[in-house]
Scaffold this motif. Structure first.
Motif, PDB file in Angstrom:
ATOM      1  N   GLN A  19      48.374  19.329  41.895  1.00  0.00           N
ATOM      2  CA  GLN A  19      48.233  19.806  40.519  1.00  0.00           C
ATOM      3  C   GLN A  19      47.460  21.113  40.480  1.00  0.00           C
ATOM      4  O   GLN A  19      46.759  21.476  41.422  1.00  0.00           O
ATOM      5  N   THR A  20      47.606  21.830  39.365  1.00  0.00           N
ATOM      6  CA  THR A  20      46.885  23.080  39.176  1.00  0.00           C
ATOM      7  C   THR A  20      46.481  23.222  37.721  1.00  0.00           C
ATOM      8  O   THR A  20      47.142  22.692  36.821  1.00  0.00           O
ATOM      9  N   TYR A  21      45.382  23.967  37.506  1.00  0.00           N
ATOM     10  CA  TYR A  21      44.886  24.232  36.158  1.00  0.00           C
ATOM     11  C   TYR A  21      45.174  25.664  35.716  1.00  0.00           C
ATOM     12  O   TYR A  21      44.689  26.089  34.672  1.00  0.00           O
ATOM     13  N   GLY A  22      45.965  26.416  36.490  1.00  0.00           N
ATOM     14  CA  GLY A  22      46.200  27.801  36.119  1.00  0.00           C
ATOM     15  C   GLY A  22      47.488  28.363  36.688  1.00  0.00           C
ATOM     16  O   GLY A  22      48.118  27.772  37.560  1.00  0.00           O
ATOM     17  N   GLU A  23      47.844  29.531  36.189  1.00  0.00           N
ATOM     18  CA  GLU A  23      49.082  30.193  36.607  1.00  0.00           C
ATOM     19  C   GLU A  23      48.926  30.914  37.939  1.00  0.00           C
ATOM     20  O   GLU A  23      49.893  31.111  38.661  1.00  0.00           O
ATOM     21  N   LYS A  24      47.697  31.339  38.262  1.00  0.00           N
ATOM     22  CA  LYS A  24      47.483  32.148  39.458  1.00  0.00           C
ATOM     23  C   LYS A  24      46.523  31.465  40.425  1.00  0.00           C
ATOM     24  O   LYS A  24      45.715  30.626  40.036  1.00  0.00           O
ATOM     25  N   MET A  25      46.634  31.877  41.691  1.00  0.00           N
ATOM     26  CA  MET A  25      45.722  31.413  42.731  1.00  0.00           C
ATOM     27  C   MET A  25      45.259  32.625  43.535  1.00  0.00           C
ATOM     28  O   MET A  25      45.896  33.685  43.505  1.00  0.00           O
ATOM     29  N   PHE A  26      44.164  32.463  44.253  1.00  0.00           N
ATOM     30  CA  PHE A  26      43.680  33.535  45.122  1.00  0.00           C
ATOM     31  C   PHE A  26      44.582  33.664  46.341  1.00  0.00           C
ATOM     32  O   PHE A  26      44.852  32.672  47.030  1.00  0.00           O
ATOM     33  N   THR A  27      45.019  34.875  46.649  1.00  0.00           N
ATOM     34  CA  THR A  27      45.710  35.170  47.902  1.00  0.00           C
ATOM     35  C   THR A  27      44.865  36.172  48.687  1.00  0.00           C
ATOM     36  O   THR A  27      43.871  36.699  48.186  1.00  0.00           O
ATOM     37  N   GLU A  28      45.278  36.440  49.902  1.00  0.00           N
ATOM     38  CA  GLU A  28      44.534  37.388  50.730  1.00  0.00           C
ATOM     39  C   GLU A  28      44.536  38.799  50.142  1.00  0.00           C
ATOM     40  O   GLU A  28      43.668  39.620  50.493  1.00  0.00           O
ATOM     41  N   SER A  29      45.473  39.102  49.253  1.00  0.00           N
ATOM     42  CA  SER A  29      45.533  40.435  48.646  1.00  0.00           C
ATOM     43  C   SER A  29      44.833  40.505  47.286  1.00  0.00           C
ATOM     44  O   SER A  29      44.798  41.568  46.665  1.00  0.00           O
ATOM     45  N   THR A  30      44.256  39.382  46.821  1.00  0.00           N
ATOM     46  CA  THR A  30      43.510  39.403  45.565  1.00  0.00           C
ATOM     47  C   THR A  30      42.303  40.331  45.706  1.00  0.00           C
ATOM     48  O   THR A  30      41.558  40.230  46.681  1.00  0.00           O
TER      49      THR A  30
END
Length: 405
Positions: A181-192
């Protein structure tokens, strides 16, 4: 997966008596027969030799008490041992402490990291190329353990979590994980972009950038991993999960910041250790990997699940009731008390570990409900450790355990 190329390697593990570092020491000694570990730890409030009591009896491990900021001490370690890999866990890490006293975080997390790299660079350099860049001994690398907090805060888009849909390539590998499950549209990636919000995360961001700058300026061989919130055995009981466990058993109130709706991504510590091992052993220098747990949850739900799990274990296995300082009937949600929110409290963290999953075949194997029960049972079975680290008798532990060797 092929066996990792670490036969006969010598690791300098800084912060190896702390939570994640100690679990890494245990993981490596169990997994590999032909390695050597030099553990360097200052033994502050969060570092305790009792955490690696049994490991210190192993001839493959050496322990040095000291500060990563101490140039002479670190140089002596490199003179005495042919260090192949530096694995840098050493850090001041508690956000609340960083708000109260930022300076120690800057000294340890930034200057300490730079000191380690400078010594490693000097000892590993064997010449210069035609452009003046250092040439390093083969097989040397500095691994810097960082945090998702360097990315700042994500928006919490859903009050009720939605199903997390994994990429096809990730689903093929992470076959053991269901109902994510997730609480948001985005996640941290290495390019964040890096966007720290607290003195702690700012100090970790600066240390990341110092590491990367050595890679650019000196072609220094490094990797960085950035992890989500770790949990598991040997966690110092001021962090959320061990503090909640300790307070439940004592019948004390459970402090929850604000409304308890801040979201964190939880990673079982041994899953993290496996990921670090794979990056050190199998990845070229200058690569950065996120290591996350696919375990997004609100803090209040973590607290409630911990209460429910402890209450169930106590009822099903009455032998554990001997560790209670309260009546079993008092283990309920009435223990929860909401306190003033932390200054600058980040709303949500969520790591996307697609890169490490698809490139290395790693995935977080431990679902949170399974991991939290394993963690609770460890604390129930190790109340002596909890009592001793809570009293802060770190020097006593050092004297007793180190002299036993």
């Amino acid at each position: 997966m092929d066996e990792y190329l670490n036969v006969g390697k010598t690791y300098l593990v800084t912060g190896g008596a702390g939570f994640i570092g100690a679990n890494f020491v245990k993981y490596m000694l169990e997994k590999y027969a032909d390695i050597k570990l030099v553990v360097l730890d200052k033994l502050t409030y969060a570092g305790n030799l009792g955490t690696i009591r049994e490991e210190l009896k192993d001839s493959r491990i050496s322990f040095v008490k000291g500060d990563i900021c101490n140039r002479e001490l670190v140089e002596n370690i490199f003179m005495q041992h042919d260090i192949d890999y530096v694995v840098n866990f050493a850090a001041e890490s508690h956000v609340d402490r960083s708000i109260e006293n930022p300076q120690i975080f800057l000294e340890t997390n930034i200057l300490g990291t730079q000191n380690l790299m400078e010594v490693a660079k000097n000892f590993w350099t064997i010449g210069k190329d035609s452009n003046g860049y250092p040439i390093y001994k083969e097989g040397k690398k500095f691994h810097h353990v960082s945090t998702d907090e360097v990315y700042g805060s994500l928006s919490k888009d859903f009050d009720i979590p939605k199903e997390l849909i994994l990429d096809e390539a990730v689903r093929k590998i992470a076959t053991g994980r269901k109902n994510l499950q997730t609480y948001g549209e985005k996640m941290f990636t290495e390019s964040t972009p890096l966007d720290p919000r607290s003195p702690y995360s700012a100090s970790k961001t600066a240390s990341d950038m110092i590491v990367m700058s050595y890679g650019e300026t000196y072609k220094f061989p490094f990797n960085i991993t950035r992890c989500s919130n770790n949990y598991g055995p040997y966690h110092f009981p001021e962090k959320l999960i061990p503090l909640i466990i300790k307070n439940i058993l004592a019948g004390k109130k459970l402090p929850v910041y604000g409304k308890g709706d801040n979201v964190r991504d939880w990673l079982y510590v041994m899953d993290h250790c496996k990921g670090i091992d794979m990056v050190i052993s199998k990845v070229e220098a200058h690569e950065i990997y996120n290591i996350g747990g696919f375990n997004e949850e609100q803090n209040i739900n973590i607290v409630k699940l911990t209460i429910d799990t402890i209450a169930r274990i106590m009822k099903e296995e009455p032998k554990y009731q001997s560790v209670l300082s309260t009546d079993l009937s008092n283990i309920n949600y009435d223990l929860i008390t909401y306190v003033q929110d932390r200054l600058g409290h980040d709303s949500r963290y969520a790591i996307d570990p697609t890169k490490i999953v698809t490139e290395l075949g790693w995935y977080p194997e431990t679902p949170f409900t399974e991991g939290i029960e394993k963690t609770i049972r460890w604390y129930l079975d190790n109340q002596e450790w909890v009592a001793e680290v809570t009293t802060g008798d770190y020097q006593g532990y050092y004297d007793k355990i180190y002299k036993e060797r």
